[in-house]
Structure formats: structure tokens, C-alpha cells
Design a protein around this motif. Structure first.
Motif, PDB file in Angstrom:
ATOM      1  N   LYS A  57     -14.798 -16.490   2.434  1.00  0.00           N
ATOM      2  CA  LYS A  57     -15.755 -15.755   3.247  1.00  0.00           C
ATOM      3  C   LYS A  57     -15.869 -16.461   4.593  1.00  0.00           C
ATOM      4  O   LYS A  57     -16.306 -17.598   4.660  1.00  0.00           O
ATOM      5  CB  LYS A  57     -17.105 -15.705   2.535  1.00  0.00           C
ATOM      6  N   THR A 101     -13.369 -12.125   3.287  1.00  0.00           N
ATOM      7  CA  THR A 101     -14.609 -11.428   3.618  1.00  0.00           C
ATOM      8  C   THR A 101     -15.114 -11.927   4.968  1.00  0.00           C
ATOM      9  O   THR A 101     -15.039 -13.112   5.258  1.00  0.00           O
ATOM     10  CB  THR A 101     -15.690 -11.728   2.558  1.00  0.00           C
ATOM     11  N   GLU A 145     -18.515 -12.411   7.046  1.00  0.00           N
ATOM     12  CA  GLU A 145     -19.964 -12.454   6.872  1.00  0.00           C
ATOM     13  C   GLU A 145     -20.658 -12.031   8.158  1.00  0.00           C
ATOM     14  O   GLU A 145     -20.121 -12.190   9.250  1.00  0.00           O
ATOM     15  CB  GLU A 145     -20.420 -13.873   6.519  1.00  0.00           C
TER      16      GLU A 145
END
Length: 184
Positions: A127, A162, A164
Motif C-alpha cells: 500500500k 494499493t 492510499e
């Protein structure tokens, strides 16, 4: 309270492990209740400290057989020294995987994990830290190129990525273009 307001105090009082356990148990109960109420979701993720993992001779806070109607992931902060602690907790990562628990590296790009930790840990996802995604939207720091490079590294290693801190359709479009397959 946001975690920033109390996690430092919990760590000073040596209660971080207890906080982790309570959050974990409450989350699992909530997840099961949501499934019982026909709310469809595919996974639940929890932040967990390396200290908690390293302290455990057994994963007593984790059900012996994780049979949940949703996937379970543990997010390990990249700001912790994964490389230094890895030898101590490698068997725990193996035990988690045996129980079908995924491992994610959270806040990637803001910490001190080396590229070798990506090879050794073999996380199920990384992430990208929200500070980097925000900088990418300003596009004056080379952050977009950095995310693109991390995305290429992840693609080669087969690790999904991912982004954030995504709060708009414009941000989502930019992050998808840079290789992020999931937005948070």
C-alpha cells in the motif's frame, strides 16, 4: 479517537499488543455480523505491529482455524524495521499463510524496509503511503514517476499495489494509470 491520539501512549504503557488483540476480535465479530446481515465484502484488514508478531510464541489472538466468510489480511507498517526482525518472525509469516491470512506492507515508501524484504516477505499486497499519492497529485516532486517505478517493481514480483488517500475521481484515474489496482 484516531489511532495517532493513543497508539504512542499504548506503546509506552506496553499495551500495544492488547490494543491489537481487542481491535482484531472486535473486527472479526463485526465482520461476521455484517455477513449475517447480508452485507457483501471480500476481505478485512488489520494493522498489526511487528512487536506483537515477534512477542507471540503462538498466534493465540488468531483463531486456530481461520474459517471466515471473508478474507483476512494483516497490514504491517513499513515504517517498522522488517529486515531486522524478519529472521525472528519468518515462521510466523509462514503460520499466517498456512491459516490463509494475507500479509500486506502498509505505508510503503515512507519507511525503512529494503527491497530484499519484498523478496523475503513476499507480501500479498503493498500500500503506497498517502503522502506519496498526495505528492503525485501535485506532480512537482517526481512522485508520479516514483509510483510508476514501484508499480513496475510490483508487477515484476507479482505483488498488487494499493494507493492510499484517494478521495476523488481525478486521483483515482491518475493512480490507476500509474499501476495501482486498488484504491483506498
Amino acid at each position: 479517537l484516531s489511532p495517532d491520539a493513543f497508539l504512542g501512549i499504548a506503546e509506552e504503557l506496553n499495551m500495544l499488543s492488547e490494543v491489537d488483540t481487542r481491535v482484531f476480535r472486535h473486527g472479526i465479530e463485526t465482520g461476521n455480523a455484517l455477513i449475517a446481515a447480508n452485507v457483501d465484502f471480500s476481505r478485512m484488514a488489520f494493522n498489526v505491529s511487528l512487536k506483537k508478531l515477534a512477542e507471540q510464541s503462538e498466534l493465540a489472538w488468531l483463531p486456530k482455524a481461520v474459517v471466515l466468510p471473508f478474507g483476512l489480511r494483516l497490514e504491517i507498517l513499513e515504517t517498522l524495521d522488517i529486515d531486522r526482525a524478519f529472521d525472528e518472525i519468518e515462521w510466523i509469516f509462514d503460520a499466517l499463510r498456512e491459516r490463509k491470512v494475507g500479509i500486506e506492507i502498509d505505508d510503503f515508501g515512507s519507511g525503512r524496509a529494503s527491497l530484499t524484504s519484498l523478496l523475503r516477505l513476499k507480501p500479498d499486497r503493498i500500500k503506497i503511503d498517502g503522502q506519496i499519492t498526495r505528492a503525485a497529485m501535485l506532480d512537482d516532486t517526481g512522485a508520479r514517476e516514483m509510483i510508476r517505478a514501484i508499480g513496475e517493481l510490483c508487477r515484476v514480483l507479482g505483488i498488487p499495489m494499493t494507493a492510499e488517500g484517494i478521495e476523488s475521481a481525478e486521483q483515482a484515474a491518475v493512480m490507476r494509470e500509474l499501476g495501482c489496482d486498488l484504491l483506498q
